[in-house]
Design a protein around this motif. Structure first.
Motif, PDB file in Angstrom:
ATOM      1  N   GLY A   1       8.174  57.765   8.798  1.00  0.00           N
ATOM      2  CA  GLY A   1       9.426  58.463   8.392  1.00  0.00           C
ATOM      3  C   GLY A   1       9.305  58.789   6.852  1.00  0.00           C
ATOM      4  N   GLY A   2      10.279  59.347   6.312  1.00  0.00           N
ATOM      5  CA  GLY A   2      10.324  59.613   5.074  1.00  0.00           C
ATOM      6  C   GLY A   2      10.526  61.060   4.721  1.00  0.00           C
ATOM      7  N   GLU A   3      11.129  61.318   3.678  1.00  0.00           N
ATOM      8  CA  GLU A   3      11.352  62.898   3.355  1.00  0.00           C
ATOM      9  C   GLU A   3      10.028  63.507   3.081  1.00  0.00           C
ATOM     10  OE1 GLU A   3      14.173  64.319   3.783  1.00  0.00           O
ATOM     11  OE2 GLU A   3      15.319  62.422   4.369  1.00  0.00           O
ATOM     12  N   GLY A   4      10.155  64.703   3.711  1.00  0.00           N
ATOM     13  CA  GLY A   4       8.725  65.531   3.271  1.00  0.00           C
ATOM     14  C   GLY A   4       7.813  65.193   4.556  1.00  0.00           C
ATOM     15  N   GLY A   5       6.416  64.726   3.532  1.00  0.00           N
ATOM     16  CA  GLY A   5       5.322  64.606   4.394  1.00  0.00           C
ATOM     17  C   GLY A   5       4.590  65.337   5.273  1.00  0.00           C
ATOM     18  N   GLU A   6       4.920  66.562   5.209  1.00  0.00           N
ATOM     19  CA  GLU A   6       4.639  67.641   6.145  1.00  0.00           C
ATOM     20  C   GLU A   6       2.729  67.519   6.116  1.00  0.00           C
ATOM     21  OE1 GLU A   6       6.870  68.157   4.507  1.00  0.00           O
ATOM     22  OE2 GLU A   6       8.656  68.536   5.913  1.00  0.00           O
ATOM     23  N   GLU A   7       2.279  67.562   4.916  1.00  0.00           N
ATOM     24  CA  GLU A   7       0.723  67.435   4.843  1.00  0.00           C
ATOM     25  C   GLU A   7       0.180  66.308   5.616  1.00  0.00           C
ATOM     26  OE1 GLU A   7      -2.801  67.937   1.522  1.00  0.00           O
ATOM     27  OE2 GLU A   7      -0.789  66.939   0.924  1.00  0.00           O
ATOM     28  N   GLY A   8       0.774  65.210   5.274  1.00  0.00           N
ATOM     29  CA  GLY A   8       0.449  63.870   5.758  1.00  0.00           C
ATOM     30  C   GLY A   8       0.459  63.957   7.399  1.00  0.00           C
ATOM     31  N   LYS A   9       1.440  64.599   7.811  1.00  0.00           N
ATOM     32  CA  LYS A   9       1.783  64.491   9.504  1.00  0.00           C
ATOM     33  C   LYS A   9       0.595  65.385  10.036  1.00  0.00           C
ATOM     34  CE  LYS A   9       6.493  63.054   8.864  1.00  0.00           C
ATOM     35  NZ  LYS A   9       7.961  63.462   8.819  1.00  0.00           N
ATOM     36  N   ARG A  10       0.616  66.574   9.340  1.00  0.00           N
ATOM     37  CA  ARG A  10      -0.372  67.588   9.802  1.00  0.00           C
ATOM     38  C   ARG A  10      -1.968  66.694   9.808  1.00  0.00           C
ATOM     39  NH1 ARG A  10       2.049  71.198   6.724  1.00  0.00           N
ATOM     40  NH2 ARG A  10       0.212  71.117   5.104  1.00  0.00           N
ATOM     41  N   PHE A  11      -2.095  65.987   8.833  1.00  0.00           N
ATOM     42  CA  PHE A  11      -3.645  65.179   8.861  1.00  0.00           C
ATOM     43  C   PHE A  11      -3.573  64.008  10.073  1.00  0.00           C
ATOM     44  CE2 PHE A  11      -5.938  61.712   6.423  1.00  0.00           C
ATOM     45  CZ  PHE A  11      -6.815  61.903   6.838  1.00  0.00           C
ATOM     46  N   PHE A  12      -2.400  63.558  10.141  1.00  0.00           N
ATOM     47  CA  PHE A  12      -2.435  62.670  11.278  1.00  0.00           C
ATOM     48  C   PHE A  12      -2.621  63.129  12.956  1.00  0.00           C
ATOM     49  CE2 PHE A  12       0.307  60.792  14.683  1.00  0.00           C
ATOM     50  CZ  PHE A  12      -0.188  59.402  14.779  1.00  0.00           C
ATOM     51  N   HIS A  13      -1.899  64.435  12.950  1.00  0.00           N
ATOM     52  CA  HIS A  13      -1.840  64.838  14.380  1.00  0.00           C
ATOM     53  C   HIS A  13      -3.478  65.548  14.233  1.00  0.00           C
ATOM     54  CE1 HIS A  13       1.778  64.212  15.524  1.00  0.00           C
ATOM     55  NE2 HIS A  13       2.420  64.990  14.467  1.00  0.00           N
ATOM     56  N   ALA A  14      -3.944  66.235  13.223  1.00  0.00           N
ATOM     57  CA  ALA A  14      -5.325  66.678  13.374  1.00  0.00           C
ATOM     58  C   ALA A  14      -6.378  65.761  13.605  1.00  0.00           C
ATOM     59  CB  ALA A  14      -5.764  67.330  12.008  1.00  0.00           C
ATOM     60  N   PHE A  15      -6.146  64.270  12.982  1.00  0.00           N
ATOM     61  CA  PHE A  15      -7.015  63.254  13.231  1.00  0.00           C
ATOM     62  C   PHE A  15      -7.011  63.009  14.696  1.00  0.00           C
ATOM     63  CE2 PHE A  15      -9.676  59.687  12.345  1.00  0.00           C
ATOM     64  CZ  PHE A  15     -10.038  59.880  10.688  1.00  0.00           C
ATOM     65  N   GLU A  16      -5.825  62.736  15.232  1.00  0.00           N
ATOM     66  CA  GLU A  16      -5.723  62.480  16.508  1.00  0.00           C
ATOM     67  C   GLU A  16      -6.232  63.427  17.343  1.00  0.00           C
ATOM     68  OE1 GLU A  16      -2.042  60.525  18.870  1.00  0.00           O
ATOM     69  OE2 GLU A  16      -1.916  62.294  18.008  1.00  0.00           O
ATOM     70  N   GLU A  17      -6.160  64.727  17.141  1.00  0.00           N
ATOM     71  CA  GLU A  17      -6.706  65.664  18.062  1.00  0.00           C
ATOM     72  C   GLU A  17      -8.251  65.737  17.808  1.00  0.00           C
ATOM     73  OE1 GLU A  17      -6.326  69.640  19.976  1.00  0.00           O
ATOM     74  OE2 GLU A  17      -5.487  67.861  19.870  1.00  0.00           O
ATOM     75  N   ALA A  18      -8.861  65.520  16.566  1.00  0.00           N
ATOM     76  CA  ALA A  18     -10.284  65.557  16.784  1.00  0.00           C
ATOM     77  C   ALA A  18     -11.056  64.184  17.393  1.00  0.00           C
ATOM     78  CB  ALA A  18     -10.741  65.308  15.087  1.00  0.00           C
ATOM     79  N   THR A  19     -10.270  63.195  17.332  1.00  0.00           N
ATOM     80  CA  THR A  19     -10.798  62.107  17.984  1.00  0.00           C
ATOM     81  C   THR A  19     -10.765  62.508  19.608  1.00  0.00           C
ATOM     82  OG1 THR A  19      -9.878  60.596  16.601  1.00  0.00           O
ATOM     83  CG2 THR A  19     -10.517  59.771  18.606  1.00  0.00           C
ATOM     84  N   ARG A  20      -9.835  62.826  19.990  1.00  0.00           N
ATOM     85  CA  ARG A  20      -9.553  63.238  21.459  1.00  0.00           C
ATOM     86  C   ARG A  20     -10.563  64.310  21.929  1.00  0.00           C
ATOM     87  NH1 ARG A  20      -7.257  67.186  24.551  1.00  0.00           N
ATOM     88  NH2 ARG A  20      -6.766  68.405  22.519  1.00  0.00           N
ATOM     89  N   LEU A  21     -10.782  65.366  20.868  1.00  0.00           N
ATOM     90  CA  LEU A  21     -11.760  66.249  21.368  1.00  0.00           C
ATOM     91  C   LEU A  21     -13.226  65.881  21.411  1.00  0.00           C
ATOM     92  CD1 LEU A  21     -10.173  69.320  19.628  1.00  0.00           C
ATOM     93  CD2 LEU A  21     -10.132  68.940  22.084  1.00  0.00           C
ATOM     94  N   CYS A  22     -13.621  64.860  20.481  1.00  0.00           N
ATOM     95  CA  CYS A  22     -14.692  64.184  20.369  1.00  0.00           C
ATOM     96  C   CYS A  22     -15.104  63.357  21.847  1.00  0.00           C
ATOM     97  CB  CYS A  22     -14.877  63.232  19.252  1.00  0.00           C
ATOM     98  SG  CYS A  22     -15.393  64.083  17.924  1.00  0.00           S
ATOM     99  N   VAL A  23     -14.025  62.769  22.461  1.00  0.00           N
ATOM    100  CA  VAL A  23     -14.194  62.252  23.582  1.00  0.00           C
ATOM    101  C   VAL A  23     -14.649  63.340  24.705  1.00  0.00           C
ATOM    102  CG1 VAL A  23     -12.864  60.938  25.460  1.00  0.00           C
ATOM    103  CG2 VAL A  23     -12.594  60.237  23.060  1.00  0.00           C
ATOM    104  N   GLU A  24     -13.492  64.478  24.650  1.00  0.00           N
ATOM    105  CA  GLU A  24     -14.124  65.538  25.694  1.00  0.00           C
ATOM    106  C   GLU A  24     -15.608  66.045  25.752  1.00  0.00           C
ATOM    107  OE1 GLU A  24     -10.961  68.592  25.759  1.00  0.00           O
ATOM    108  OE2 GLU A  24      -9.513  67.449  26.238  1.00  0.00           O
ATOM    109  N   ARG A  25     -15.914  66.277  24.243  1.00  0.00           N
ATOM    110  CA  ARG A  25     -17.219  66.667  23.899  1.00  0.00           C
ATOM    111  C   ARG A  25     -18.158  65.829  24.737  1.00  0.00           C
ATOM    112  NH1 ARG A  25     -19.510  67.020  17.937  1.00  0.00           N
ATOM    113  NH2 ARG A  25     -18.845  69.198  17.956  1.00  0.00           N
ATOM    114  N   ALA A  26     -17.900  64.385  24.732  1.00  0.00           N
ATOM    115  CA  ALA A  26     -18.777  63.398  25.098  1.00  0.00           C
ATOM    116  C   ALA A  26     -18.889  63.408  26.695  1.00  0.00           C
ATOM    117  CB  ALA A  26     -18.489  62.122  24.614  1.00  0.00           C
TER     118      ALA A  26
END
Length: 482
Positions: A198-223
């Motif tokens: 939560g909080g005003e703004g934070g778009e960059e941080g939220k993109r970082f959060f979702h990208a981190f989540e996506e990268a972890t999931r895709l590493c699982v798929e890679r494996a």
């Protein structure tokens, strides 16, 4: 309730990638050792069909297999699964050099984590571990961690749960705790507020959060690919999941690089890990970059998973919640309330909360965030319980199964009983890391153990002090003000 993504990463890589590769890598067609008799061995493929058949339930399957062995160890070539503390001690301490992290796992996650302390072995790992452990061992870092946790708790988490309580809203607690942990971890790592909770703004941080989540999931798929060559070809062609992984990692690397470049251009407490790692100029940019990413992954995933299981257990054991509240109330009476409301617990108060510490440890015993840990065997070896390890095999110690072994915890091992961690005066008594390897053991013991307990105790005590939680579904909770 889902196993955390870091746990999934370990399990899926170990079984769906390494099983095929390691089986056909064996150097000679020698007959199987006697301890393979518990499972039928097939011509040519040996035990491989058992691994493939149970790949979707490896944790439960191996936990059921282990009690069939009197020593708590079962061989399913090329894997050896153990819940024997002597074996854990052996591979983690006594013969540490012979049991490094699995190379197939390291190769599969290196694009995500780089060459940090989580993805190296040997001398490279030793040097990185020494540099990182120096910072994690300081009292000032623990104080900084406590301050950040309390700030995020009072500024974001408690208000969010209060709104949910007032509006009679059902929430996904694991998602809330993951966002809380991510914000908190990024504050500790970069002194940056990603504002995922939560909080005003934070778009960059939220993109970082979702990208981190996506990268972890895709590493699982890679494996999941039976052979590393499959994802390597996709990576070379820049197609499908490998293209999405690269796009996600560009966001992750971009965020970390931006934090590193701007370190001298903005005010900082000087206590975050980025400031600490760069203070004397001794660490390379690669070391700082890769270890910060590893730290974010560890902080984002394991602690919220542990807390989710903890609250799930307490939802069916109200007497435990009552005991925790009685303990925290007694401690609260020693400190006057400030500003008309109760603040987060101080470090001194946290040290006095013995029953809560025991309850969290008991939850970790039954539901460890990383339930199995794989280690390669470099040279043929004999484990303390007599089982043989061949060169190239993987030993996996099963913390989940160890928490359910009567030989370790007694006949009530499957019961949730925090009292097993307390002495006669109610003081918490830690167990040997060889019988409680939730934070690993030996030279690779988790550097963030103290940090994790600080976070979990602050969050758990503060939530239970203010709210009742009822389970509505697998990971959704309803909060009610007390």
């Amino acid at each position: 309730m889902e196993i955390s993504s870091a746990s999934s990463l370990l399990l899926l890589i170990s079984f769906l990638c390494s099983a095929f590769f390691l089986f056909f890598k064996q150097h000679s067609p020698r007959s199987a050792p006697a301890n393979l008799a518990a499972l039928k061995s097939y011509p040519v493929v040996g035990n491989l069909p058992h691994l493939v058949k149970n790949s979707h339930r490896i944790l439960e399957w191996t936990t059921d297999l282990i009690p069939t062995s009197p020593t708590g160890t079962v061989t399913v070539a090329p894997f050896v699964f153990t819940a024997n503390p002597a074996n854990v001690e052996h591979v983690s301490k006594v013969r540490f050099a012979n049991y490094p992290k699995s190379e197939p796992i390291i190769l599969a996650i290196r694009d995500c984590l780089g060459r940090g302390v989580a993805t190296t072995n040997g001398e490279e790992w030793r040097l990185q571990r020494k540099a990182a452990s120096h910072e994690f061992g300081t009292r000032s870092l623990r104080t900084f961690i406590h301050e950040k946790v309390c700030h995020e708790l009072l500024a974001r988490l408690v208000p969010l749960l209060t709104r949910a309580s007032r509006s009679d809203e059902v929430i996904d607690l694991q998602d809330v705790l993951e966002r809380f942990a991510f914000d908190n971890t990024c504050s500790l790592a970069f002194d940056e507020d990603t504002m995922c909770l939560g909080g005003e703004g934070g778009e960059e941080g939220k993109r970082f959060f979702h990208a981190f989540e996506e990268a972890t999931r895709l590493c699982v798929e890679r494996a999941k690919q039976p052979f590393p060559l499959v994802w390597r070809i996709k990576k070379w062609l820049h197609v499908g999941s490998e293209r999405r992984l690269q796009e996600a990692m560009e966001i992750v690397h971009g965020f970390v690089d931006r934090c590193m470049r701007s370190r001298g251009d903005r005010p900082s407490s000087g206590q975050d890990l980025l400031s600490r790692f760069t203070a004397d100029g001794a660490n390379s940019d690669e070391f700082v970059h890769d270890n910060l990413i590893s730290f974010v992954l560890a902080g984002r995933d394991t602690t919220p998973a542990a807390l989710t299981w903890f609250f799930w257990i307490l939802s069916s054991r109200p007497h435990v919640s009552v005991k925790i509240r009685e303990e925290t109330k007694q401690i609260r009476t020693r400190q006057p309330e400030e500003n008309g409301g109760k603040l987060a617990f101080t470090m001194e108060e946290l040290r006095e909360i013995n029953y809560l510490h025991a309850a969290i440890s008991e939850s970790l015993r039954l539901y460890p965030p990383v339930p199995m840990v794989p280690r390669d065997c470099l040279e043929e070896d004999e484990l303390p319980d007599g089982h043989r390890m061949r060169r190239g095999w993987i030993l996996m110690y099963n913390a989940y199964a160890m928490g359910r072994r009567e030989a370790i915890w007694g006949s009530d091992c499957r019961e949730f009983r925090p009292e097993r961690w307390l002495d006669e005066e109610g003081v918490f008594q830690p167990k040997s890391s060889s019988v409680f390897p939730v934070f690993h053991t030996g030279p690779r013991t988790c550097l963030g153990k103290d940090m994790a307990y600080i976070q979990m105790k602050v969050v758990a005590a503060s939530i239970l002090e203010r709210f009742d939680m009822a389970v509505y579904a697998i990971v959704t909770f309803k909060c009610d003000r007390m």
